[in-house]
Design an enzyme around this catalytic site. Sequence first.
Site, PDB file in Angstrom:
ATOM      1  N   ARG A  91     -38.845  -3.086  25.123  1.00  0.00           N
ATOM      2  CA  ARG A  91     -38.689  -3.462  23.714  1.00  0.00           C
ATOM      3  C   ARG A  91     -39.629  -2.657  22.826  1.00  0.00           C
ATOM      4  O   ARG A  91     -39.423  -2.587  21.605  1.00  0.00           O
ATOM      5  CB  ARG A  91     -38.970  -4.954  23.546  1.00  0.00           C
ATOM      6  CG  ARG A  91     -38.038  -5.856  24.343  1.00  0.00           C
ATOM      7  CD  ARG A  91     -38.571  -7.276  24.385  1.00  0.00           C
ATOM      8  NE  ARG A  91     -38.580  -7.869  23.052  1.00  0.00           N
ATOM      9  CZ  ARG A  91     -39.335  -8.926  22.723  1.00  0.00           C
ATOM     10  NH1 ARG A  91     -40.161  -9.452  23.620  1.00  0.00           N
ATOM     11  NH2 ARG A  91     -39.279  -9.419  21.510  1.00  0.00           N
ATOM     12  N   LYS A  93     -43.776  -6.568  14.665  1.00  0.00           N
ATOM     13  CA  LYS A  93     -44.252  -7.630  15.557  1.00  0.00           C
ATOM     14  C   LYS A  93     -44.812  -6.998  16.836  1.00  0.00           C
ATOM     15  O   LYS A  93     -44.490  -5.846  17.148  1.00  0.00           O
ATOM     16  CB  LYS A  93     -43.112  -8.605  15.884  1.00  0.00           C
ATOM     17  CG  LYS A  93     -41.922  -7.977  16.629  1.00  0.00           C
ATOM     18  CD  LYS A  93     -40.799  -8.979  16.818  1.00  0.00           C
ATOM     19  CE  LYS A  93     -39.648  -8.366  17.613  1.00  0.00           C
ATOM     20  NZ  LYS A  93     -38.508  -9.273  17.714  1.00  0.00           N
ATOM     21  N   HIS A  94     -45.700  -7.697  17.555  1.00  0.00           N
ATOM     22  CA  HIS A  94     -46.243  -9.033  17.407  1.00  0.00           C
ATOM     23  C   HIS A  94     -47.749  -8.879  17.180  1.00  0.00           C
ATOM     24  O   HIS A  94     -48.459  -8.500  18.109  1.00  0.00           O
ATOM     25  CB  HIS A  94     -46.004  -9.862  18.658  1.00  0.00           C
ATOM     26  CG  HIS A  94     -44.575  -9.882  19.127  1.00  0.00           C
ATOM     27  ND1 HIS A  94     -43.991  -8.836  19.833  1.00  0.00           N
ATOM     28  CD2 HIS A  94     -43.612 -10.816  18.989  1.00  0.00           C
ATOM     29  CE1 HIS A  94     -42.728  -9.141  20.124  1.00  0.00           C
ATOM     30  NE2 HIS A  94     -42.462 -10.339  19.617  1.00  0.00           N
ATOM     31  N   HIS A 143     -43.738 -16.889  25.882  1.00  0.00           N
ATOM     32  CA  HIS A 143     -42.733 -17.950  25.883  1.00  0.00           C
ATOM     33  C   HIS A 143     -43.107 -19.044  26.886  1.00  0.00           C
ATOM     34  O   HIS A 143     -42.690 -20.193  26.737  1.00  0.00           O
ATOM     35  CB  HIS A 143     -41.362 -17.394  26.268  1.00  0.00           C
ATOM     36  CG  HIS A 143     -40.760 -16.482  25.258  1.00  0.00           C
ATOM     37  ND1 HIS A 143     -41.004 -15.132  25.251  1.00  0.00           N
ATOM     38  CD2 HIS A 143     -39.932 -16.726  24.211  1.00  0.00           C
ATOM     39  CE1 HIS A 143     -40.336 -14.570  24.252  1.00  0.00           C
ATOM     40  NE2 HIS A 143     -39.688 -15.513  23.602  1.00  0.00           N
ATOM     41  N   ASP A 156     -44.161 -16.282  15.329  1.00  0.00           N
ATOM     42  CA  ASP A 156     -43.179 -16.240  16.406  1.00  0.00           C
ATOM     43  C   ASP A 156     -42.708 -17.682  16.599  1.00  0.00           C
ATOM     44  O   ASP A 156     -43.205 -18.612  15.949  1.00  0.00           O
ATOM     45  CB  ASP A 156     -43.823 -15.670  17.677  1.00  0.00           C
ATOM     46  CG  ASP A 156     -42.804 -14.991  18.586  1.00  0.00           C
ATOM     47  OD1 ASP A 156     -41.596 -15.243  18.429  1.00  0.00           O
ATOM     48  OD2 ASP A 156     -43.214 -14.206  19.464  1.00  0.00           O
TER      49      ASP A 156
END
Length: 570
Positions: A139, A169-170, A182, A256
């Site tokens: 990513r 981000k982040h 997460h 987030d």
Amino acid sequence: MVRMRVGVSGVRNPEYVRLSDSIRKYHIGSVAMSAPPGARSLHSDHRYETVVLLNHLQAESKLPLLVAGDFEQGVLPARLFGTTVFPHAMAFGAAGKAAYAEEFGRITAQESRAIGVHWNLFPVADVNSNPANPIIGTRAFGANPEQVGTLVAAYIRGARANGMLTTAKHFPGHGNTGTDSHLGVARVDEDQELLRTVDLPPFRSAIDAGVDAVMMAHIRVPALDPDPNLVATTSPAIVTGLLKNELGFKGIVITDGLDMAGLTRLYAGNTGRAAVDAFKAGNDVLTMPADLDASYRGVLNAVRSGEISRQRLDASVLKILQAKASLGLHKNRQVDIAAISKLVGNPANVAIGQRISDDSITLVRDNGKLFPLRLGASVRNAALVRPRGTQDRHAVLVIVLCDNVRADDGRVLEHEIRAHIPDANVVYVDPRVAPSRAGNVLAAVDQARAVVVAVYIVPSAARSRKLGRAGKHPASLPDSTSALFEKVLGRASEKTAVLAMGNPYLTDDFPAIQNYICTFSNVTVSEISAARALFGEIPMHGQMPVNLSGVRVQTASASRPAHVATLTLP
């Protein structure tokens, strides 16, 4: 900001009714489109149903809604909207052209606005300096701060010039973590000097390019805030002190997802407090609360009690209203459904997505005996594909190592390979079936004249949940498929081409690989490019954008020509 699932149909659908009621009850200002896992193509008569519902939501809302999307490979899911497909960001780092990133921003913005999405939660400004990072990986544009900053800025320019809000981000950098936020509280153990020379420069580039928003990371950064009970999202020192005051960012600060375990584990039993602390730290938009009612009431009570001042509240509201006005939503908040098919998936744009993917393909290892696969074997290269008309059936074996054999991984690659070799033997293997299929696969390896192993590893929260619970690092192959891969290499490395369809770090775990091509992505255009590279239809110009053992990383600006990354075989 709350979630809206793509594929919900009809204003009477219970999920739509709940969303509409929540927007009205809690005065929601923004929704984020998200696709359920494995979303498939819809019938052409219904593929724009999501956009119809967005128009309904806009009509019902007292103020225009900001509609966001997490469009990291272009407008997703492309199969639902017929939009242009782009590879993962790391492929842009390999292609090495800032102009490609700007085109990426331009096309994504145009197609997003066509379907009623105004705000992309992209680009990723993280520097992927940790090969074991379970959630950033492909990513990110790469591991070189200068190149990442160049590509981030180019994307922002292209998107903003075409009417889309952008998000870096982040913050302050999620690239050097070994935990998926997460699932748990991630931590960056870098000193101030490393943070300021590696992690922060791409965010500075984003701010200089006029980025509209910065998304905070649920990560602990002791060098910036030693409080063990705070992550960057809830740290006034990081949000207000560093981002706003020191870096001078004046735009929207967005959290987030507040429902991520990297935050909720710190607020067990008091989820509403997470929203209050995030707002007090300096965030303007509170995303995906774990408990919407508790979060709303928590912020409301904090304002009523004076813990949050009206002035502070009004400042964030003003930013959001100004963003909506800058998009012209006060004049027209709906989209023309009939015009969508003319504005998305333009053949010229689709060709750009494919060309970028083609230019990103990176040849890392080549033993000189296999590439390119071609018709007409020679004495020198017995591993090449058989001549047409001979009876050497299944001369080429293709092994697709993926997380789920029922998923889409490998389907386009198989189609492209069969276009060259109709009788290629294609086998799909996931962790569940690997033990039972290993014997047959290895027997086929022994009989094949050439073997292609396509390894699909791309970062996702779902992958972290599945593999992390099994004790295996989510950035690697699971144990069963890893063991099979080792055996394939042990008996046929010389005649095996390995395609990294995502994670490029395979050679660190499997040093026996002799022929290695990286695509940095698992999307359709990357599968097409991989097949083209195998058969010598495109040159492999890509340059490795991250650190592999023995491979030097691109160090100059992203505008310079790329060249083949090389690694001397042991």
